[in-house]
Design a protein around this motif. Sequence first.
Motif, short mmCIF file in Angstrom:
data_model
loop_
_atom_site.label_atom_id
_atom_site.label_comp_id
_atom_site.label_asym_id
_atom_site.label_seq_id
_atom_site.Cartn_x
_atom_site.Cartn_y
_atom_site.Cartn_z
N GLN A 188 0.76 -1.01 0.68
CA GLN A 188 -0.21 0.36 -0.24
C GLN A 188 0.41 1.12 -0.20
N THR A 189 0.57 2.77 -0.54
CA THR A 189 0.98 3.85 -0.57
C THR A 189 0.27 4.96 0.29
N ALA A 190 -0.09 4.03 1.29
CA ALA A 190 -0.10 5.31 2.27
C ALA A 190 -0.07 5.20 3.98
N GLY A 191 -0.13 5.79 4.35
CA GLY A 191 0.22 6.09 6.17
C GLY A 191 -0.40 7.21 7.02
N LEU A 192 -0.30 7.20 8.25
CA LEU A 192 -0.05 7.69 8.87
C LEU A 192 1.34 8.90 9.07
N PRO A 193 1.23 10.13 9.13
CA PRO A 193 2.68 10.78 9.19
C PRO A 193 3.17 10.65 10.07
N SER A 194 4.38 11.01 10.18
CA SER A 194 5.32 10.62 11.53
C SER A 194 4.60 11.51 12.21
N TYR A 195 4.94 10.93 13.43
CA TYR A 195 4.83 12.23 14.85
C TYR A 195 5.69 13.18 14.79
N LYS A 196 6.67 13.36 13.97
CA LYS A 196 7.62 14.40 13.89
C LYS A 196 7.58 16.13 13.25
N ASP A 197 6.60 14.96 12.51
CA ASP A 197 5.24 16.04 11.65
C ASP A 197 4.24 16.79 12.06
N GLU A 198 3.77 15.46 12.32
CA GLU A 198 2.43 15.81 13.78
C GLU A 198 1.79 14.94 14.74
N PRO A 199 2.22 15.46 15.62
CA PRO A 199 1.37 14.49 16.97
C PRO A 199 0.46 13.56 17.32
N SER A 200 0.87 12.30 17.76
CA SER A 200 -0.65 11.50 17.00
C SER A 200 -1.49 12.42 18.55
N LEU A 201 -2.96 11.92 18.59
CA LEU A 201 -3.80 12.04 19.55
C LEU A 201 -2.42 11.01 20.73
N ALA A 202 -2.99 10.30 21.15
CA ALA A 202 -1.83 9.27 21.74
C ALA A 202 -0.54 10.01 21.90
N ARG A 203 0.23 10.64 21.78
CA ARG A 203 1.22 10.96 22.18
C ARG A 203 0.79 12.48 22.68
N ILE A 204 -0.29 13.26 22.45
CA ILE A 204 -0.63 13.75 23.65
C ILE A 204 -1.30 13.20 24.38
N LEU A 205 -1.97 12.29 24.58
CA LEU A 205 -2.72 11.77 26.06
C LEU A 205 -1.48 11.39 26.96
N LYS A 206 -0.33 10.86 26.30
CA LYS A 206 1.05 10.26 27.52
C LYS A 206 1.30 11.66 28.24
N THR A 207 1.14 13.07 27.35
CA THR A 207 2.29 13.76 27.71
C THR A 207 1.50 14.42 29.42
N GLY A 248 0.20 12.22 30.83
CA GLY A 248 0.23 11.03 31.69
C GLY A 248 -0.65 9.48 31.11
N TYR A 249 -1.19 9.77 30.51
CA TYR A 249 -2.53 8.33 29.49
C TYR A 249 -1.96 7.34 29.49
N ALA A 250 -2.19 6.13 29.71
CA ALA A 250 -1.64 4.95 29.09
C ALA A 250 -2.24 4.70 27.73
N THR A 251 -1.96 4.55 26.77
CA THR A 251 -2.82 4.35 25.92
C THR A 251 -2.65 3.23 24.68
N GLY A 252 -3.70 2.53 24.73
CA GLY A 252 -4.08 1.67 23.66
C GLY A 252 -5.31 1.62 22.54
N ILE A 253 -4.47 0.36 21.69
CA ILE A 253 -5.51 1.07 21.03
C ILE A 253 -5.48 -0.64 20.16
N PHE A 254 -7.25 -1.18 19.85
CA PHE A 254 -7.74 -2.30 19.97
C PHE A 254 -8.53 -2.53 18.47
N GLY A 255 -8.59 -3.48 17.52
CA GLY A 255 -8.92 -3.68 16.53
C GLY A 255 -8.47 -3.03 15.56
N LYS A 256 -8.99 -3.03 14.06
CA LYS A 256 -8.31 -2.08 12.64
C LYS A 256 -7.98 -0.83 12.82
#
Length: 113
Positions: free
Chosen positions: A15-34, A36-44
């Motif tokens: 495939q030729t698509a993907g989420l940009p690097s966190y260095k370019d745009e922070p993900s919600l998970a990284r923001i929540l970790k700052t 103090g949250y633990a982060t997990g994703i389950f499913g597709k």
Amino acid sequence: MTGRHGFRTGGLTNQTAGLPSYKDEPSLARILKTAGYATGIFGKWHLGDQREFLPTRQGFDEYFGIPYSDDMTADKGAGWPELPLMRGERVIEAPPDRDYLVQRTTAEVLSFI
């Protein structure tokens, strides 16, 4: 991933698509970790199956699920791998037993909570 097309990937598929690097745009998970949250994703996941785009590279502590839609391999023919079930960055089963995928995912979520 709305509005995000044309990013490179590969990895498990070609495939030729993907989420940009966190260095370019922070993900919600990284923001929540700052905060103090633990982060997990389950499913597709469906935001890129190459290692650099997997959830664990986007700030998620844990990942259990499939990296793309179950129907993506149906019309691709030979050359596409079986649908993988992943834990973290490791394929643990391919193809997963679809009859029990919801129950297994639920158990993983409950364990995470």
